[in-house]
Design a protein around this motif. Sequence first.
Motif, short mmCIF file in Angstrom:
data_model
loop_
_atom_site.label_atom_id
_atom_site.label_comp_id
_atom_site.label_asym_id
_atom_site.label_seq_id
_atom_site.Cartn_x
_atom_site.Cartn_y
_atom_site.Cartn_z
N HIS A 165 75.78 59.15 114.60
CA HIS A 165 76.66 58.59 115.62
C HIS A 165 77.14 59.68 116.57
N PHE A 183 73.53 48.88 121.19
CA PHE A 183 74.24 50.01 120.59
C PHE A 183 75.71 50.07 120.96
N PRO A 185 79.43 49.66 120.07
CA PRO A 185 80.11 49.73 118.77
C PRO A 185 80.78 48.40 118.41
N ASN A 187 78.82 50.26 115.20
CA ASN A 187 77.43 50.41 114.81
C ASN A 187 77.29 50.67 113.31
N CYS A 191 82.56 51.90 111.16
CA CYS A 191 82.29 52.69 112.37
C CYS A 191 83.56 52.74 113.22
N GLY A 215 70.01 55.95 120.27
CA GLY A 215 70.51 54.75 119.60
C GLY A 215 69.65 54.38 118.41
N LEU A 219 70.93 54.27 114.40
CA LEU A 219 70.87 53.08 113.54
C LEU A 219 69.62 53.06 112.66
N ARG A 228 72.65 45.66 115.57
CA ARG A 228 72.26 45.77 116.97
C ARG A 228 72.75 44.54 117.75
#
Length: 427
Positions: A165, A183, A185, A187, A191, A215, A219, A228
């Motif tokens: 991140h 992407f 947040p 995520n 997070c 991104g 992830l 996503r």
Amino acid sequence: MLGTLGYDVRKRLTSLFEGMMRSLFKENGAEFRVDLVADPAVQEFVGAHASVMDSAFEKVEMSDAMRRRLTRSNYIFSGMKAFHELHEAFPSLLDENGNRKPFERFLNDVQSIDETYNANYLRAEYNFVSASAEMAGRWEQFMRDGDRYNLQYRTRRDDKVRPEHAALDRVTLPPTDSFWEEFYPPNGWNCRCTVVQVRKSKYPETSHDEAMRLGDEALQRDTKGIFRFNAGKEGKSVPDYNPYTIRRCSTCPIAKGSKGGKLAAFTPDNEVCRACVIFHQCAGNAEKSATAIERKHYMQEMKPLLSRRCSKAIGGGSTIPVGFTTYGNKHLFSDTFGRSRVLAKDDLKNLDRILANATYIGDSALTHPRNDGIERFYYFKATLRGQEIRLNVAKKVWIQRNGKPQFTYFLYSINDILNKKSTSGGA
């Protein structure tokens, strides 16, 4: 509240979990029956669980329309979670010899399910919904400001930030860039990332391809692609595809909000889909009932307005007598809250005071034909809690029995006036 999962919350959910298990215990079939999710005890549990999730964004600023969408998302998520709890508990009805257990033994054997789902998982889920709601509220603000600012990804920049991140920190792109569809947040579970508006002249834009690469790397552990999504753009606190659903939910028309005929015509081919359809139906029924009750309450509160009038100057020495009508009040209630973040429901009964302090800013003829007799609108500006709103007064024409026209002026709708200089940008 859920840092330690408040004692009262935990106690209530455990009590309702037991009630849900009692309904499951009454089942006599050899196979799990999906229709059980519509049982009153199950629905009570789902409602309580959803309320816990809703409390995550009680104080988050957002439109009423967004709040309703997120609340519905919480209900569907809570329902699918309850479905999995029931499904997981079902085999425990029988002992090792295939005989029916006494209820107390059965209940004792499924306590771990309650602890896992409604204590351990709920903490992370609550935090996720809280973050989603915060970002959904921000997204509404971003959309109101349009492309005047770019958006920039920000982490907390401390030792708790995940390295993947951290690589996204300071990615800067226009709000229309597709990067934010995947992407934005949060995520992942817990997070803490956010997005802010920044002046275009202060930060250079990140290459779209480079941002997408970062991104994807951020992830990479999300192998199923669950996170996503953009909570604000989709109006969901939790993505359609989550730990309690299946991959096809990400494209299912029911999950995307199709109702009515499409819902009735949809034929589920697995238990998860069948449960989902039931919860969407229950959510729709609950929303209709709640909306009807709320509408009746506020229409009653607005009733005294029907006898009130206010003379408003419209320039050139002319004035018009502006009042309220049942038709106008219904429209004010149903239409206004999808367009105004300033006006609150409790302001409805005091609209005459707001109107009295409003000043004329213009008028216009219709841009398209109407069938309700309205032929012109007059616009007034007022300040409410330090923010500007526009009051739209309708001019309605109707013909009397003697053939002469009569005019009625009434408050029809209200919307926010956006300042040209935003106070939310400039980071």
